[in-house]
Design a protein around this motif. Sequence first.
Motif, PDB file in Angstrom:
ATOM      1  N   LYS A 186      -1.992  40.234  -4.463  1.00  0.00           N
ATOM      2  CA  LYS A 186      -2.411  41.346  -3.428  1.00  0.00           C
ATOM      3  C   LYS A 186      -3.774  41.887  -3.109  1.00  0.00           C
ATOM      4  CE  LYS A 186       2.212  43.216  -3.633  1.00  0.00           C
ATOM      5  NZ  LYS A 186       2.973  44.633  -4.107  1.00  0.00           N
ATOM      6  N   CYS A 189      -5.550  39.031  -1.178  1.00  0.00           N
ATOM      7  CA  CYS A 189      -5.052  39.106   0.185  1.00  0.00           C
ATOM      8  C   CYS A 189      -6.104  40.370   0.826  1.00  0.00           C
ATOM      9  CB  CYS A 189      -3.668  39.449   0.239  1.00  0.00           C
ATOM     10  SG  CYS A 189      -2.731  37.965   0.148  1.00  0.00           S
ATOM     11  N   LEU A 194      -8.819  34.020   0.757  1.00  0.00           N
ATOM     12  CA  LEU A 194      -7.814  32.903   0.969  1.00  0.00           C
ATOM     13  C   LEU A 194      -8.171  31.791   0.085  1.00  0.00           C
ATOM     14  CD1 LEU A 194      -7.266  32.479   4.709  1.00  0.00           C
ATOM     15  CD2 LEU A 194      -6.115  33.840   3.116  1.00  0.00           C
ATOM     16  N   VAL A 197      -6.333  33.209  -3.364  1.00  0.00           N
ATOM     17  CA  VAL A 197      -4.981  32.859  -3.008  1.00  0.00           C
ATOM     18  C   VAL A 197      -4.456  31.670  -3.105  1.00  0.00           C
ATOM     19  CG1 VAL A 197      -3.248  33.310  -1.128  1.00  0.00           C
ATOM     20  CG2 VAL A 197      -5.001  35.086  -1.296  1.00  0.00           C
ATOM     21  N   LEU A 218       5.110  34.225   0.329  1.00  0.00           N
ATOM     22  CA  LEU A 218       3.617  34.378   0.806  1.00  0.00           C
ATOM     23  C   LEU A 218       3.109  32.940   1.083  1.00  0.00           C
ATOM     24  CD1 LEU A 218       0.980  35.815   0.930  1.00  0.00           C
ATOM     25  CD2 LEU A 218       0.542  35.425  -1.545  1.00  0.00           C
ATOM     26  N   LEU A 222       1.638  31.976   4.816  1.00  0.00           N
ATOM     27  CA  LEU A 222       0.248  31.137   5.245  1.00  0.00           C
ATOM     28  C   LEU A 222       0.402  29.740   5.989  1.00  0.00           C
ATOM     29  CD1 LEU A 222      -1.419  31.813   1.698  1.00  0.00           C
ATOM     30  CD2 LEU A 222      -2.051  32.998   3.655  1.00  0.00           C
TER      31      LEU A 222
END
Length: 251
Positions: A186, A189, A194, A197, A218, A222
């Motif tokens: 989180k 994000c 990215l 992530v 998630l 994406l």
Amino acid sequence: MGSVLERQNRLNALWGVAYQAIQEADWQAAEGLLRRCVQLNPEAPVDVWDNLGFTLLMQGDYLGCLQILKPYARHPQRSFWVQHKLGDAYRGLNQLEDAVRCYRLCLQEGSDSPLSFRNLLQVLDRQDPQLALDELQRWRQRATGMPDAAWEGARQAALLVPGPALVQALQHWGLADGACRQRLLKAACYRLDLDQVRCLLAQAAAQPTGLTPWEQALQERLERFNLWTVSPPAATNGRGAASRSRQGGAG
């Protein structure tokens, strides 16, 4: 003899009802019943006093809890919960050094509850986040290792303290669970990071348990937005280079 047996039966009945009230989180009723127990039998077992202190703790009466439990802090028949609850009471009074001392005693006395490890880290973090991180690093470096309850407590604390240091350390050591990774994901994000992530999701996928449902959702999102696949490196020669040359020089 009859009166002694009658009193014991009455105490047993009171204890049974008090225990049921505790299970139902009816703290005021449980307190009243337990106070009646100790009124009838001042030499009541430690468990009775321990539970009376617990009912006061759950009502926010931290001083009352201390007054009840401190005389039993060294009682030979106590459990580690006495020191744990004393730590909770000191914590409620913002007497953090005393809270740390009690939590450490609780662990020395054999606590196998993640709550004891969690609360110790939380109080250390309130004093100074570095203290909590140092404590976690000492656990990691112990030659004999730490019980699973310690790492479960650490994961719980990592989700509750304000800063990210604990959860980052657990992730670095491969000890984070899905909830810990979710906090990191989180944050990444929100930063629109990215690369981080993708890295976290890749690390999660490599775990024996794989991605959690939240992580899977998630990743699928994406993918829908074409943000999951890492772009290939820019060409340095051939048509790619010529194309960039026509578009202009360095930006």
